[in-house]
Design a protein around this motif. Structure first.
Motif, PDB file in Angstrom:
ATOM      1  N   ARG A 118     -12.455 -64.754  26.989  1.00 30.73           N
ATOM      2  CA  ARG A 118     -11.213 -64.023  26.705  1.00 30.73           C
ATOM      3  C   ARG A 118     -10.230 -64.889  25.931  1.00 30.73           C
ATOM      4  NH1 ARG A 118      -8.050 -62.542  30.911  1.00 30.73           N
ATOM      5  NH2 ARG A 118      -8.835 -64.247  32.177  1.00 30.73           N
ATOM      6  N   THR A 119     -10.264 -66.206  26.155  1.00 33.11           N
ATOM      7  CA  THR A 119      -9.318 -67.075  25.475  1.00 33.11           C
ATOM      8  C   THR A 119      -9.664 -67.258  24.004  1.00 33.11           C
ATOM      9  OG1 THR A 119     -10.563 -69.070  26.098  1.00 33.11           O
ATOM     10  CG2 THR A 119      -8.853 -68.322  27.613  1.00 33.11           C
ATOM     11  N   GLY A 160      -3.404 -56.412  21.608  1.00 39.03           N
ATOM     12  CA  GLY A 160      -3.284 -55.916  22.972  1.00 39.03           C
ATOM     13  C   GLY A 160      -4.193 -56.591  23.971  1.00 39.03           C
ATOM     14  N   PHE A 161      -5.155 -57.407  23.501  1.00 33.72           N
ATOM     15  CA  PHE A 161      -6.099 -58.021  24.433  1.00 33.72           C
ATOM     16  C   PHE A 161      -5.422 -59.031  25.333  1.00 33.72           C
ATOM     17  CE2 PHE A 161      -9.700 -60.432  25.953  1.00 33.72           C
ATOM     18  CZ  PHE A 161     -10.696 -59.488  26.063  1.00 33.72           C
ATOM     19  N   SER A 162      -4.357 -59.662  24.851  1.00 33.43           N
ATOM     20  CA  SER A 162      -3.665 -60.667  25.657  1.00 33.43           C
ATOM     21  C   SER A 162      -3.021 -60.063  26.894  1.00 33.43           C
ATOM     22  CB  SER A 162      -2.592 -61.368  24.824  1.00 33.43           C
ATOM     23  OG  SER A 162      -1.631 -60.444  24.357  1.00 33.43           O
ATOM     24  N   LEU A 163      -2.864 -58.731  26.923  1.00 38.55           N
ATOM     25  CA  LEU A 163      -2.301 -58.080  28.107  1.00 38.55           C
ATOM     26  C   LEU A 163      -3.155 -58.349  29.337  1.00 38.55           C
ATOM     27  CD1 LEU A 163      -1.252 -54.616  26.643  1.00 38.55           C
ATOM     28  CD2 LEU A 163       0.272 -56.414  27.428  1.00 38.55           C
ATOM     29  N   PHE A 164      -4.453 -58.544  29.114  1.00 41.42           N
ATOM     30  CA  PHE A 164      -5.357 -58.741  30.236  1.00 41.42           C
ATOM     31  C   PHE A 164      -5.307 -60.158  30.783  1.00 41.42           C
ATOM     32  CE2 PHE A 164      -7.355 -55.274  27.685  1.00 41.42           C
ATOM     33  CZ  PHE A 164      -6.964 -54.259  28.517  1.00 41.42           C
ATOM     34  N   LYS A 212      -9.737 -53.652  38.293  1.00 46.19           N
ATOM     35  CA  LYS A 212     -10.182 -54.842  37.580  1.00 46.19           C
ATOM     36  C   LYS A 212      -9.233 -55.053  36.400  1.00 46.19           C
ATOM     37  CE  LYS A 212     -13.802 -51.887  35.615  1.00 46.19           C
ATOM     38  NZ  LYS A 212     -13.475 -50.747  36.498  1.00 46.19           N
ATOM     39  N   TYR A 213      -9.560 -56.013  35.527  1.00 37.01           N
ATOM     40  CA  TYR A 213      -8.626 -56.367  34.469  1.00 37.01           C
ATOM     41  C   TYR A 213      -8.367 -55.222  33.497  1.00 37.01           C
ATOM     42  CZ  TYR A 213      -7.891 -61.257  35.587  1.00 37.01           C
ATOM     43  OH  TYR A 213      -7.494 -62.421  36.205  1.00 37.01           O
ATOM     44  N   THR A 214      -9.327 -54.361  33.310  1.00 34.66           N
ATOM     45  CA  THR A 214      -9.108 -53.236  32.400  1.00 34.66           C
ATOM     46  C   THR A 214      -8.165 -52.192  32.983  1.00 34.66           C
ATOM     47  OG1 THR A 214     -11.128 -52.196  33.263  1.00 34.66           O
ATOM     48  CG2 THR A 214     -11.315 -53.510  31.241  1.00 34.66           C
ATOM     49  N   ASP A 215      -7.789 -52.332  34.259  1.00 36.74           N
ATOM     50  CA  ASP A 215      -6.870 -51.395  34.893  1.00 36.74           C
ATOM     51  C   ASP A 215      -5.435 -51.910  34.942  1.00 36.74           C
ATOM     52  OD1 ASP A 215      -8.915 -49.415  35.827  1.00 36.74           O
ATOM     53  OD2 ASP A 215      -9.624 -51.141  36.971  1.00 36.74           O
TER      54      ASP A 215
END
Length: 387
Positions: free
Chosen positions: A105-106, A114-118, A130-133
């Protein structure tokens, strides 16, 4: 006085003016160092909090951080792998790039919008979360934002930018202040729209949810004051505006102890809806900002509410989430009180029936906690679990 000797210029410091200039230069330099050092010490004392250390170490993987601390704390050295080859170079690499070679992820989180939101930390995960929620904050589309701005201009003389009290004859003492920073957040089924970027409205929005929560708390014997403020500022500046609302409320009513900011999640229906006793509920999330020194106190309240909801309505709460400046606003006005929380109720695809059902559940959970800690003469009977 300058003289020339064999091609070199010499300066005679024996004159009174030269000596005076030299002394003033030394004193001036000393004063600069004194003031600079004093300022640095004051700034360090003011801002060197645990949250600052957290932002620094957040870029390090757990393995690397444990290795670095283990070099000073022998006990920690026993908790890691003894292989130290390349650890120093890895430490510098992670500090310089904020990339953990063991966490994909890093690598891609800075390239995908928007990926950094996770990177949001899940402190307490609800059922199936989970992280997608993770709750997502979004903004209205540019066209809709302009329309909301036009609406604000039309009513700027009739709706003040500070709070408007909800009339309530009882209870007389108000303990809870409810407000909505992103007041225009709404729900697609209520607006007859399909595009998530259009789930915003000037009139039909989360202010209605805040009002319902205030009514439910009043009914349970807990005085609540609800803001119906509409802000004219742009979306990124709304927390600055709502901060003024909270400060005004605190100044006008010193009995207020709890501060709840109501929001709507931008996730879709499958991530924001659950069924309890055959009825659909909008799921709820608690968001705590870590960009201030007292965030742990707000976290405690959020944990308690999550646990109480889990015992009364299993699966209703998605959990408790931490966000810093890199993953959100980071502060959310929660530095103003140790009993401040941000609550996301439902997502863009939920409707008011589902949202109000959850709002009633939240009021019941809050009342259970409140009457456990507050001295009261009599406690009202517990409400039914559904409307």
């Amino acid at each position: 006085m300058r003289h020339r000797y064999r091609g070199f210029a010499t300066l005679n410091m024996s004159g009174p003016r030269e000596r005076q200039s030299f002394v003033l230069l030394i004193l001036g330099t000393a004063l600069v160092f004194i003031f600079t050092g004093a300022f640095a010490m004051l700034e360090a004392e003011r801002s060197a909090h645990s949250s600052d250390l957290g932002r620094f170490t957040a870029h390090l993987s757990a393995d690397t951080l444990l290795w670095a601390m283990g070099r000073e704390i022998p006990y920690l050295a026993t908790m890691r792998d003894k292989q130290d080859d390349g650890r120093m170079s890895r430490l510098f690499f992670e500090l310089a790039t904020s990339i953990d070679p063991k966490d994909p992820r890093t690598f891609i989180g800075r390239e995908l919008p928007g990926f950094s939101l996770f990177d949001t930390e899940i402190v307490v995960a609800g059922q199936g979360v989970k992280y997608t929620d993770v709750p997502i904050e979004s903004e209205p589309s540019p066209d809709l934002a302009k329309e909301l701005e036009r609406q604000s201009e039309k009513v700027k003389n009739s709706i003040p930018s500070d709070r408007v009290d909800k009339p309530s004859p009882s209870p007389s003492v108000k303990r809870v202040f409810i407000y909505q920073t992103h007041f225009s957040e709404s729900y697609l089924p209520e607006l007859g729209r399909q595009d998530p970027d259009m789930a915003y409205d000037w009139d039909k929005n989360v202010i209605m949810v805040g009002k319902r929560l205030g009514e439910e708390l009043d009914r349970l014997g807990i005085g609540a004051e609800v803001s119906t403020a509409h802000y004219k500022e742009a979306h990124p500046k709304l927390y600055r505006s709502s901060r003024k609302t909270v400060l005004a409320a605190m100044h006008q009513n010193q009995d207020l102890q709890y501060f709840i900011d109501i929001h709507r999640d931008s996730q879709r229906r499958d991530k924001t809806t659950t069924t309890i006793d055959g009825k659909p509920y909008a799921r709820i999330s608690f968001v705590i900002g870590t960009a201030h020194e007292d965030w742990e106190k707000n976290l405690k309240l959020a944990r308690q509410l999550h646990n109480k909801l889990e015992s009364l309505y299993p699966g209703l709460s998605k959990g408790v989430f931490l966000k810093n400046r890199a993953t959100g606003n980071g502060e959310y006005n929660q530095s103003l009180s140790p009993r401040s929380i941000l609550v996301e109720i439902g997502g863009v695809d939920n409707n008011f029936v589902e949202v109000f059902r959850t709002t009633k559940a939240l009021a019941r959970a809050f009342a259970d906690l409140y009457f456990q800690t507050e001295p009261v003469d009599a406690r009202p009977s517990a409400p039914s679990s559904s409307r």
